[in-house]
Scaffold this motif. Structure first.
Motif, PDB file in Angstrom:
ATOM      1  N   THR A 137       0.906  -1.008   0.009  1.00  0.00           N
ATOM      2  CA  THR A 137      -0.015   0.045  -0.249  1.00  0.00           C
ATOM      3  C   THR A 137       0.874   1.347   0.068  1.00  0.00           C
ATOM      4  O   THR A 137       0.676   2.062  -0.665  1.00  0.00           O
ATOM      5  CB  THR A 137      -0.856  -0.073   1.319  1.00  0.00           C
ATOM      6  OG1 THR A 137      -1.834  -1.107   1.124  1.00  0.00           O
ATOM      7  CG2 THR A 137      -1.735   1.243   1.271  1.00  0.00           C
ATOM      8  N   ILE A 138       1.797   1.266   0.927  1.00  0.00           N
ATOM      9  CA  ILE A 138       2.730   2.427   0.851  1.00  0.00           C
ATOM     10  C   ILE A 138       3.538   2.475  -0.385  1.00  0.00           C
ATOM     11  O   ILE A 138       3.514   3.761  -0.907  1.00  0.00           O
ATOM     12  CB  ILE A 138       3.886   2.324   2.169  1.00  0.00           C
ATOM     13  CG1 ILE A 138       3.180   2.202   3.447  1.00  0.00           C
ATOM     14  CG2 ILE A 138       4.827   3.413   2.130  1.00  0.00           C
ATOM     15  CD1 ILE A 138       3.777   1.933   4.706  1.00  0.00           C
ATOM     16  N   ALA A 139       3.861   1.525  -1.008  1.00  0.00           N
ATOM     17  CA  ALA A 139       4.824   1.459  -2.126  1.00  0.00           C
ATOM     18  C   ALA A 139       3.605   2.295  -3.019  1.00  0.00           C
ATOM     19  O   ALA A 139       4.252   2.891  -4.332  1.00  0.00           O
ATOM     20  CB  ALA A 139       4.959   0.161  -2.740  1.00  0.00           C
ATOM     21  N   ALA A 140       2.551   1.757  -3.287  1.00  0.00           N
ATOM     22  CA  ALA A 140       1.674   2.378  -4.529  1.00  0.00           C
ATOM     23  C   ALA A 140       1.090   3.815  -4.229  1.00  0.00           C
ATOM     24  O   ALA A 140       0.731   4.687  -4.999  1.00  0.00           O
ATOM     25  CB  ALA A 140       0.389   1.606  -4.641  1.00  0.00           C
ATOM     26  N   THR A 141       0.976   4.226  -2.834  1.00  0.00           N
ATOM     27  CA  THR A 141       0.480   5.586  -2.478  1.00  0.00           C
ATOM     28  C   THR A 141       1.314   6.623  -2.154  1.00  0.00           C
ATOM     29  O   THR A 141       0.963   7.522  -2.276  1.00  0.00           O
ATOM     30  CB  THR A 141      -0.729   5.285  -1.245  1.00  0.00           C
ATOM     31  OG1 THR A 141      -1.481   3.935  -1.546  1.00  0.00           O
ATOM     32  CG2 THR A 141      -1.791   6.459  -1.051  1.00  0.00           C
ATOM     33  N   ALA A 142       2.439   6.392  -1.716  1.00  0.00           N
ATOM     34  CA  ALA A 142       3.243   7.303  -1.253  1.00  0.00           C
ATOM     35  C   ALA A 142       3.807   8.244  -2.291  1.00  0.00           C
ATOM     36  O   ALA A 142       3.805   9.509  -1.852  1.00  0.00           O
ATOM     37  CB  ALA A 142       4.594   6.594  -0.466  1.00  0.00           C
ATOM     38  N   VAL A 163      -0.717   8.337   4.953  1.00  0.00           N
ATOM     39  CA  VAL A 163      -0.539   7.036   4.096  1.00  0.00           C
ATOM     40  C   VAL A 163      -0.145   6.070   4.921  1.00  0.00           C
ATOM     41  O   VAL A 163      -0.871   4.795   4.754  1.00  0.00           O
ATOM     42  CB  VAL A 163       0.341   7.372   2.780  1.00  0.00           C
ATOM     43  CG1 VAL A 163       0.706   5.986   2.313  1.00  0.00           C
ATOM     44  CG2 VAL A 163      -0.283   8.257   1.872  1.00  0.00           C
ATOM     45  N   VAL A 164       1.088   6.045   5.682  1.00  0.00           N
ATOM     46  CA  VAL A 164       1.307   4.993   6.528  1.00  0.00           C
ATOM     47  C   VAL A 164       0.387   4.682   7.557  1.00  0.00           C
ATOM     48  O   VAL A 164       0.175   3.660   7.892  1.00  0.00           O
ATOM     49  CB  VAL A 164       2.756   5.666   7.357  1.00  0.00           C
ATOM     50  CG1 VAL A 164       3.088   4.404   8.203  1.00  0.00           C
ATOM     51  CG2 VAL A 164       3.789   5.985   6.127  1.00  0.00           C
ATOM     52  N   ALA A 399       8.483   4.782   3.238  1.00  0.00           N
ATOM     53  CA  ALA A 399       7.985   5.935   2.975  1.00  0.00           C
ATOM     54  C   ALA A 399       9.019   6.995   3.031  1.00  0.00           C
ATOM     55  O   ALA A 399       8.909   7.959   2.136  1.00  0.00           O
ATOM     56  CB  ALA A 399       6.800   6.256   3.919  1.00  0.00           C
ATOM     57  N   CYS A 400      10.022   7.075   3.733  1.00  0.00           N
ATOM     58  CA  CYS A 400      10.988   8.006   3.808  1.00  0.00           C
ATOM     59  C   CYS A 400      11.922   7.852   2.548  1.00  0.00           C
ATOM     60  O   CYS A 400      12.328   9.024   2.277  1.00  0.00           O
ATOM     61  CB  CYS A 400      11.628   7.814   5.140  1.00  0.00           C
ATOM     62  SG  CYS A 400      10.753   8.462   6.579  1.00  0.00           S
TER      63      CYS A 400
END
Length: 444
Positions: A137-142, A163-164, A399-400
């Motif tokens: 999810t983070i990979a797609a949305t960040a 997002v996280v 995310a960072c």
């Protein structure tokens, strides 16, 4: 097989890593250095910690190396590394063809700028619930969150924190999440029973987060008016749709990379296969440090577990529950929470921490009269809270890495995890939700 005795000294190497990693990051933040947590390279510190573990081990060097490789090559670690690589590639290719900018403009056309933060949170939660993974999810949305932050006056940490937080909410509630499966199996309860307890704790935290994000995102935002290339939005829409279908995250990301690359080649004559190849490799390179760190921490955690460090922690917390001047059930629930929190702080993986603590948590639940549905729910919740907040955890690091942001500036903006931790403590204090007598249930 003889069980390894509990040994406190086995924790020293990981404590060394945490002190140097966090201490150096805090120091460079205090002196105003850019990318404070990246001034001292974490993988180098992890290597030193591994060498220290070898020196302290009461076994041969050859055996220590073998156990290190077992940890480095654990299926969870390898899966994480593949997600890192493919996520980096998808983000890089999507950015190179203009998908991120197009998606941001499309989003701003259909929602007020002040609702960007709640929307990011809810979309991430929805995708993670369907996918069963916060990482995918983070990979797609960040990247979208970064684009929104750049297109408006919103804070980048707030956007990524939404997002996280949403990803951790979905991962915690999802029926197909590995943490849910691990928690229910270890406590012998069904998925639906754990969900019914979990949702009454997570939902108030989620609602409070939505309200807070709406307030923080309110105000005037400068949004440039640009035409939208809807075809460039398609790679993200496709990734979201496939994610919601429950498809494996690796397959979703591969399809996303191919679709994004083909979209760029078709829409831009000057954008060729060589450019796609370069963007993919650039994405791989951007994830090298986080991938290497995850592998080394996996190996270090394995050494710590083999040498009795994890068992020592678990036994100390188990003993602590006997001294708590609380009702039996509350003491047991606090003991279970402390078990998972402490294990997660040391192994930096929520699924692994649940697996490590499962049997001991079951023993505590039986001894203190804690309903297994509550123990399964509390294990998953507190592992979610810690995993979403530790600056060396995979979710925050991913995310960072996408946003080139310091982990320290992000963890304070992940409001949902803080709210969930508070909601869980209140649930323990007031024994909510109250459960009816448990009916015989089949474990999955």
């Amino acid at each position: 097989m003889t069980q390894t005795p509990a040994r406190a000294w086995a924790l020293i190497p990981l404590l060394f890593f945490l002190v140097v990693f966090l201490g150096s990051g805090l120091y460079f933040s205090a002196v105003g250095a850019e990318f404070a947590f990246y001034q001292i390279k974490a993988p180098v510190v992890a290597v030193v910690a591994i060498v220290l573990s070898f020196l302290l081990a009461r076994q041969s060097f050859h055996h220590s190396v073998e156990r290190l490789l077992v940890g480095v090559g654990h299926p969870n670690i390898i899966l994480m590394c593949l997600v890192f690589l493919l996520a980096g590639a998808f983000a890089s290719v999507s950015k190179s063809i203009g998908s991120v900018d197009a998606t941001v403009q499309f989003g701003l056309q259909i929602m007020p700028a002040s609702w960007v933060l709640p929307a990011l949170f809810l979309i991430s939660a929805f995708i993670a619930t369907a996918m069963g993974t916060s990482m995918g999810t983070i990979a797609a949305t960040a990247p979208i969150a970064v684009g929104f932050a750049q297109a408006t006056s919103l804070s980048l940490p707030l956007s990524l924190g939404a997002v996280v937080g949403g990803a951790m909410l979905g991962d915690n509630l999802s029926m197909i999440s590995d943490t849910t499966i691990a928690a229910t199996r270890s406590q012998g309860v069904s998925l639906k029973d754990k969900f019914r307890v979990n949702v009454w704790i997570a939902l108030p935290a989620a609602l409070a987060t939505v309200v807070l994000l709406a307030l923080l995102g309110d105000g005037e935002h400068t949004v440039p008016s640009e035409s939208v290339s809807y075809w460039r939005v398609m790679p993200y829409l496709l990734v979201f749709a496939l994610a919601l279908s429950g498809m494996n995250v690796l397959v979703v990301l591969v399809i996303g990379i191919v679709t994004a690359g083909l979209t760029g080649v078709i829409l831009s004559p000057e954008y060729g296969l060589v450019d796609v190849n370069g963007a993919i490799y650039q994405g791989f390179e951007s994830m090298f440090e986080i991938m290497l760190l995850s592998m080394l921490i996996g190996g270090l955690s394995q050494l710590m577990n083999d040498q009795g460090g994890t068992r020592w922690l678990i036994e100390r917390i188990h003993s602590l529950t006997r001294w708590l001047k609380l009702s039996s059930q509350r003491a047991g629930e606090i003991g279970i929470a402390l078990l998972v929190v402490t294990a997660n702080l040391f192994v930096a993986n929520n699924t692994v921490s649940i697996v490590l603590c499962g049997e001991m948590a079951k023993e505590i639940a039986a001894e203190y009269g804690v309903d297994p549905r509550r123990s399964a729910s509390l294990m998953d919740i507190f592992s979610c809270v810690v995993q979403g907040l530790i600056p060396y955890g995979a979710q925050v690091l991913l995310a960072c890495s996408i946003a080139s942001l310091s982990p320290l500036s992000l963890i304070g903006a992940i409001h949902y995890c803080w709210a969930l931790g508070l909601a869980a403590l209140l649930a323990i204090a007031f024994n909510r939700p109250r459960l009816k007598a448990r009916q015989p249930a089949r474990s999955i």
